[in-house]
Design an enzyme around this catalytic site. Sequence first.
Site, short mmCIF file in Angstrom:
data_model
loop_
_atom_site.label_atom_id
_atom_site.label_comp_id
_atom_site.label_asym_id
_atom_site.label_seq_id
_atom_site.Cartn_x
_atom_site.Cartn_y
_atom_site.Cartn_z
CG LEU A 271 -2.01 -1.09 1.23
CD1 LEU A 271 -2.81 -1.02 2.52
CD2 LEU A 271 -2.96 -0.94 0.03
CB CYS A 281 8.46 -9.70 -11.67
SG CYS A 281 9.78 -10.90 -11.58
CE LYS A 284 9.65 -11.40 -16.69
NZ LYS A 284 8.70 -12.51 -16.59
N1 LIG Z 1 13.72 -12.03 -10.64
C1 LIG Z 1 12.72 -12.37 -9.84
O1 LIG Z 1 12.54 -11.80 -8.76
C2 LIG Z 1 11.78 -13.46 -10.24
C3 LIG Z 1 10.89 -13.98 -9.27
C4 LIG Z 1 9.99 -14.98 -9.65
C5 LIG Z 1 10.00 -15.46 -10.94
N2 LIG Z 1 10.85 -14.94 -11.85
C6 LIG Z 1 10.87 -15.52 -13.20
O2 LIG Z 1 11.99 -16.42 -13.27
C7 LIG Z 1 12.57 -16.39 -14.57
C8 LIG Z 1 14.05 -16.03 -14.45
O3 LIG Z 1 14.13 -14.72 -13.97
P1 LIG Z 1 15.52 -14.10 -13.45
O4 LIG Z 1 15.21 -12.74 -12.95
O5 LIG Z 1 16.21 -15.06 -12.55
O6 LIG Z 1 16.32 -14.02 -14.85
P2 LIG Z 1 17.79 -13.52 -15.10
O7 LIG Z 1 17.76 -12.74 -16.34
O8 LIG Z 1 18.36 -12.90 -13.85
O9 LIG Z 1 18.62 -14.88 -15.33
C9 LIG Z 1 18.40 -15.75 -16.40
C10 LIG Z 1 19.70 -16.54 -16.63
O10 LIG Z 1 19.47 -17.51 -17.65
C11 LIG Z 1 20.66 -17.64 -18.42
N3 LIG Z 1 20.33 -18.28 -19.70
C12 LIG Z 1 19.73 -17.72 -20.78
N4 LIG Z 1 19.59 -18.65 -21.75
C13 LIG Z 1 20.11 -19.81 -21.28
C14 LIG Z 1 20.26 -21.12 -21.81
N5 LIG Z 1 19.83 -21.43 -23.03
N6 LIG Z 1 20.84 -22.07 -21.03
C15 LIG Z 1 21.29 -21.76 -19.79
N7 LIG Z 1 21.17 -20.54 -19.23
C16 LIG Z 1 20.59 -19.57 -19.97
C17 LIG Z 1 21.17 -16.21 -18.52
O11 LIG Z 1 22.55 -16.19 -18.87
C18 LIG Z 1 20.88 -15.68 -17.11
O12 LIG Z 1 21.98 -15.86 -16.23
C19 LIG Z 1 11.72 -15.40 -15.38
O13 LIG Z 1 10.71 -16.11 -16.06
C20 LIG Z 1 11.10 -14.52 -14.31
O14 LIG Z 1 9.88 -13.96 -14.73
C21 LIG Z 1 11.76 -13.97 -11.53
O1 LIG Z 2 3.85 -0.94 -1.42
C1 LIG Z 2 4.61 -1.07 -2.38
C2 LIG Z 2 5.28 -2.28 -2.67
C3 LIG Z 2 6.10 -2.34 -3.79
N1 LIG Z 2 6.26 -1.26 -4.59
C4 LIG Z 2 7.12 -1.35 -5.78
O2 LIG Z 2 6.75 -2.50 -6.51
C5 LIG Z 2 7.88 -3.02 -7.21
C6 LIG Z 2 8.01 -4.52 -6.97
O3 LIG Z 2 8.39 -4.74 -5.64
P1 LIG Z 2 8.45 -6.20 -5.00
O4 LIG Z 2 7.21 -6.91 -5.30
O5 LIG Z 2 8.85 -6.07 -3.58
O6 LIG Z 2 9.70 -6.83 -5.77
P2 LIG Z 2 9.87 -7.93 -6.92
O7 LIG Z 2 11.19 -8.54 -6.71
O8 LIG Z 2 9.56 -7.32 -8.24
O9 LIG Z 2 8.78 -9.09 -6.58
C7 LIG Z 2 7.57 -9.24 -7.31
O10 LIG Z 2 7.79 -9.91 -8.52
C8 LIG Z 2 8.39 -11.22 -8.34
C9 LIG Z 2 8.68 -11.77 -9.72
O11 LIG Z 2 7.56 -12.30 -10.33
C10 LIG Z 2 7.45 -12.10 -7.54
O12 LIG Z 2 8.04 -13.38 -7.39
C11 LIG Z 2 7.18 -11.45 -6.19
O13 LIG Z 2 6.24 -12.24 -5.46
C12 LIG Z 2 6.62 -10.05 -6.43
O14 LIG Z 2 6.43 -9.38 -5.17
C13 LIG Z 2 9.08 -2.20 -6.74
O15 LIG Z 2 9.40 -1.22 -7.72
C14 LIG Z 2 8.59 -1.54 -5.48
O16 LIG Z 2 9.24 -0.32 -5.21
C15 LIG Z 2 5.61 -0.06 -4.31
O17 LIG Z 2 5.75 0.92 -5.04
N2 LIG Z 2 4.81 0.00 -3.21
#
Ligand SMILES: NC(=O)c1ccc[n+]([C@@H]2O[C@H](COP(=O)([O-])OP(=O)(O)OC[C@H]3O[C@@H](n4cnc5c(N)ncnc54)[C@H](O)[C@@H]3O)[C@@H](O)[C@H]2O)c1
Ligand SMILES: O=c1ccn([C@@H]2O[C@H](COP(=O)(O)OP(=O)(O)O[C@H]3O[C@H](CO)[C@@H](O)[C@H](O)[C@H]3O)[C@@H](O)[C@H]2O)c(=O)[nH]1
Length: 443
Positions: A271, A281, A284
Amino acid sequence: MRVSVVGSGYVGTTLAACLADAGHDVTAIDIDPDVVAAINDGHAAIHEPGLDDLLAEHAGNGGSGRLRATTSYDAVPDSDVTFLAVGTPSNPDGSIDLAGLSAAAETTGEALAGTTGETPAGTGDDRHLVVVKSTVTPDGVATIRDAVRRGAGTVADRVEVATNPEFLREGTAVADFRDPDKVVFGTESTWAADRLESLYEPLLESTAADAPVVRTDPETAVTIKYANNAFLASKVSLANDLGNICKRFGIDAYEVMDAVGLDDRIGAQFLRSGVGWGGSCFPKDVDALRAVAREREYEPAMLDAAVAVNDGQPERMLELLDGHVDVAGERVAVLGLAFKPGTDDTRNSRAIPVIEGLEERGAEVVGYDPVATETMRERFPDIEYADSAAAALEGASGALVVTDWDEFAALDDEFDAMAERVVIDGRRIIERRDEITYEGLTW
Ligand SMILES: NC(=O)c1ccc[n+]([C@@H]2O[C@H](COP(=O)([O-])OP(=O)(O)OC[C@H]3O[C@@H](n4cnc5c(N)ncnc54)[C@H](O)[C@@H]3O)[C@@H](O)[C@H]2O)c1
Ligand SMILES: O=c1ccn([C@@H]2O[C@H](COP(=O)(O)OP(=O)(O)O[C@H]3O[C@H](CO)[C@@H](O)[C@H](O)[C@H]3O)[C@@H](O)[C@H]2O)c(=O)[nH]1
């Protein structure tokens, strides 16, 4: 269990390190040799609190030996479970770009096709489980399943593709992974769900809050992930919409939302109004969900509105600055470049539209962030980067606070060195003082 994790970014490295810490034998696979070298050296290629400690403990020389990184997929056929944690970015039209994940899925299948067909020791059968950890759309599940099977060729019918979406947040990835609110298994068989549950067992047993396990089909599991992020992003946008209204009445949106959040049906988190949501995340994933909705001829009005409110917040912040200073030719400090505190990730950081808006106005931008300078430098090579908040503020005619890093809350005398002490706070972290002209974005 023996586990392979394909993709060693924020999610893959956290997953690999936490599984090794839980006692599993883990191979982290990445196409980037620098990422692989860093892990084998006992540290992460990214900034994530607690991750380096785990990597030092389990990878590299002197570690437990339970974690290693490689660019080769050789470990895949001998693994009980292979996770796919490669990025799923947006296409220019907002739809999901599955090219990288599909390539990794196909290579994983090819690695499995290289198996002898013998029962891998310890698995008790000759089936292989490939688990999509990456965030994929419901129709994307079939794309990835097909890619794995295409690669696997003649052994395709021995491979099951499941989904296990990840809910960790950057900046608290290790803590979130170890203590999740829920764990979601999307499988086509109880064999796959049971195997995932055994894999997670040591983690789930140690969590304080007994995370519920949701067992469902692969497409429903990934939809839960999108719905989760869509809800949270929309919640922040609603807080921003209400905050923008509060600002017009001179009412403190934080005081309002603190009270609103006391209602159990609403909850106190997400909030915090201000300059809006960014990161790798929310933007996208909300865009991908809007795109698949439109493909199926549904106009997602709420999600469109959430994006519109979010897109407007950086410009609102700049307009507040315009009300106090004409920034053309003036030095303006941007405090915070990461999309949130605790990370060096600048993907879709709100600092990006803020810097662009300042450049359009002819300002001389100086940015500061405790850890994200180098990643932002790739995007904006020509702005100045300071190595402290104090250095950024010196001589500046305005300061815009974009990221809620704790260290900004402690700023005080540093504002005295500004040419004009105008502070626009996009995160409500700066202490108001008589000597500075202070504007909160929604308070
Ligand atoms: N970043 C987050 O907080 C978060 C949280 C939950 C879910 N996700 C999801 O998880 C997935 C990964 O996100 P991320 O942020 O860790 O990505 P990232 O970009 O940090 O890392 C992806 C990695 O995959 C590697 N890669 C690319 N092609 C490859 C291949 N063919 N073989 C082996 N490695 C390869 C890249 O070099 C890179 O190191 C995404 O779908 C994202 O939406 C991300
Ligand atoms: O009250 C709030 C809470 C968050 N944010 C913003 O929202 C964005 C996302 O924040 P946060 O959700 O804490 O970080 P992420 O690492 O992007 O995590 C989200 O995205 C991930 C990737 O999908 C999920 O796994 C998580 O559950 C989800 O919280 C950031 O820019 C924050 O500054 C606000 O502006 N106000």
